[in-house]
Design a protein around this motif. Sequence first.
Motif, PDB file in Angstrom:
ATOM      1  N   SER A  61      -6.686  -1.689  -2.458  1.00 32.28           N
ATOM      2  CA  SER A  61      -7.555  -0.796  -1.432  1.00 32.28           C
ATOM      3  C   SER A  61      -6.589  -1.052  -0.127  1.00 32.28           C
ATOM      4  O   SER A  61      -6.494   0.104   0.589  1.00 32.28           O
ATOM      5  CB  SER A  61      -8.943  -1.428  -1.199  1.00 32.28           C
ATOM      6  N   SER A  62      -6.226  -2.232   0.184  1.00 37.67           N
ATOM      7  CA  SER A  62      -5.403  -2.254   1.455  1.00 37.67           C
ATOM      8  C   SER A  62      -4.092  -1.439   1.534  1.00 37.67           C
ATOM      9  O   SER A  62      -3.665  -0.825   2.288  1.00 37.67           O
ATOM     10  CB  SER A  62      -5.019  -3.623   1.879  1.00 37.67           C
ATOM     11  N   ILE A  63      -3.252  -1.556   0.208  1.00 32.41           N
ATOM     12  CA  ILE A  63      -2.210  -0.654   0.143  1.00 32.41           C
ATOM     13  C   ILE A  63      -2.400   0.798   0.257  1.00 32.41           C
ATOM     14  O   ILE A  63      -1.584   1.606   1.016  1.00 32.41           O
ATOM     15  CB  ILE A  63      -1.533  -0.970  -1.162  1.00 32.41           C
ATOM     16  N   ILE A  64      -3.468   1.317  -0.285  1.00 35.01           N
ATOM     17  CA  ILE A  64      -4.029   2.834  -0.093  1.00 35.01           C
ATOM     18  C   ILE A  64      -4.307   2.822   1.357  1.00 35.01           C
ATOM     19  O   ILE A  64      -3.941   3.998   1.609  1.00 35.01           O
ATOM     20  CB  ILE A  64      -5.190   2.968  -1.276  1.00 35.01           C
ATOM     21  N   PHE A  65      -5.017   2.175   1.952  1.00 36.78           N
ATOM     22  CA  PHE A  65      -5.232   2.165   3.358  1.00 36.78           C
ATOM     23  C   PHE A  65      -3.990   2.184   4.139  1.00 36.78           C
ATOM     24  O   PHE A  65      -3.612   3.213   5.047  1.00 36.78           O
ATOM     25  CB  PHE A  65      -5.877   1.139   3.969  1.00 36.78           C
ATOM     26  N   GLN A 109      -0.503   5.890   7.732  1.00 34.93           N
ATOM     27  CA  GLN A 109       0.938   6.610   7.924  1.00 34.93           C
ATOM     28  C   GLN A 109       0.770   7.990   7.763  1.00 34.93           C
ATOM     29  O   GLN A 109       1.391   8.661   8.586  1.00 34.93           O
ATOM     30  CB  GLN A 109       1.757   5.933   6.780  1.00 34.93           C
ATOM     31  N   LYS A 110       0.134   8.693   6.694  1.00 31.50           N
ATOM     32  CA  LYS A 110       0.291   9.815   6.592  1.00 31.50           C
ATOM     33  C   LYS A 110      -0.848  10.799   7.384  1.00 31.50           C
ATOM     34  O   LYS A 110      -0.864  12.067   7.314  1.00 31.50           O
ATOM     35  CB  LYS A 110       0.005  10.257   4.917  1.00 31.50           C
ATOM     36  N   MET A 111      -1.819  10.009   7.948  1.00 31.27           N
ATOM     37  CA  MET A 111      -2.951  10.789   8.414  1.00 31.27           C
ATOM     38  C   MET A 111      -3.205  10.361   9.614  1.00 31.27           C
ATOM     39  O   MET A 111      -4.113   9.448   9.963  1.00 31.27           O
ATOM     40  CB  MET A 111      -4.395  10.554   7.461  1.00 31.27           C
ATOM     41  N   ILE A 170     -19.057  -5.745  10.179  1.00 31.75           N
ATOM     42  CA  ILE A 170     -17.527  -5.394  10.791  1.00 31.75           C
ATOM     43  C   ILE A 170     -17.011  -4.299   9.695  1.00 31.75           C
ATOM     44  O   ILE A 170     -16.616  -4.885   8.526  1.00 31.75           O
ATOM     45  CB  ILE A 170     -16.970  -6.185  11.290  1.00 31.75           C
ATOM     46  N   HIS A 171     -16.559  -3.018  10.221  1.00 29.82           N
ATOM     47  CA  HIS A 171     -15.821  -2.112   9.166  1.00 29.82           C
ATOM     48  C   HIS A 171     -14.618  -2.723   8.604  1.00 29.82           C
ATOM     49  O   HIS A 171     -13.822  -3.052   9.240  1.00 29.82           O
ATOM     50  CB  HIS A 171     -15.750  -0.995  10.188  1.00 29.82           C
ATOM     51  N   TYR A 172     -14.498  -2.943   7.105  1.00 34.30           N
ATOM     52  CA  TYR A 172     -13.321  -3.251   6.567  1.00 34.30           C
ATOM     53  C   TYR A 172     -12.070  -2.844   6.776  1.00 34.30           C
ATOM     54  O   TYR A 172     -11.161  -3.569   7.433  1.00 34.30           O
ATOM     55  CB  TYR A 172     -13.643  -3.472   5.113  1.00 34.30           C
ATOM     56  N   HIS A 173     -12.072  -1.523   6.919  1.00 35.24           N
ATOM     57  CA  HIS A 173     -10.885  -0.812   7.250  1.00 35.24           C
ATOM     58  C   HIS A 173     -10.285  -0.662   8.683  1.00 35.24           C
ATOM     59  O   HIS A 173      -9.414  -0.614   9.189  1.00 35.24           O
ATOM     60  CB  HIS A 173     -10.888   0.654   6.602  1.00 35.24           C
TER      61      HIS A 173
END
Length: 188
Positions: free
Chosen positions: A64-68, A73-75, A110-113
């Motif tokens: 999940s962290s790698i996808i984040f 970076q892209k958005m 607290i929001h994870y991302h």
Amino acid sequence: MEQIEQWIMTIKDSHLLIASFLFIFVHVVRPIFFIPVILILMTGGVIFGFVHGTILSIVGLMLSSIIFYYLAQKMPWFTRRLIQMKQKLFGEDRHMTKQQVMLLRLVPFIHYHLLSFLIYEQATDLRDYNKLSLYTAIPMALIYTVIGQSVAQFSPKVMTMFVLLILTVSYLARKDTRQKIKQLLTST
């Protein structure tokens, strides 16, 4: 609900490998469905037990962290939104230490991302980001996997005390607070 639990336990007992992959997949798609990460971690402890649940949770959190990382970076609109959330929650020019992020990961609301974004800001590259993410994910996975279903049975008073303790330790872990304490100890 009981039928879902029975179905999950049947899959787990008969197809442990498939159940493991499904559990990791749930970690990856969790943000899309707004499922709290704490709920997934506790479910892992209930379904798979301490060791297997912790390992699967760490793998899921890291994916999940790698996808984040790649989404950040892209958005650019996504990172701007996270910057605004950070400023509202922590202040305009606030930099969190990895110890603070690790402790804040233990706070369920607290929001994870948002916390992943704080790590993203500190990291120099993907390898550094992964190292910091792992450092903050391990305690979270360990604690909530061990706690499992018992968190749901905590009284509101115990849960409030738990959250206050984490926030207090997080405050004390701040760089400027540590420096003030160090100055105070050296001056006496």
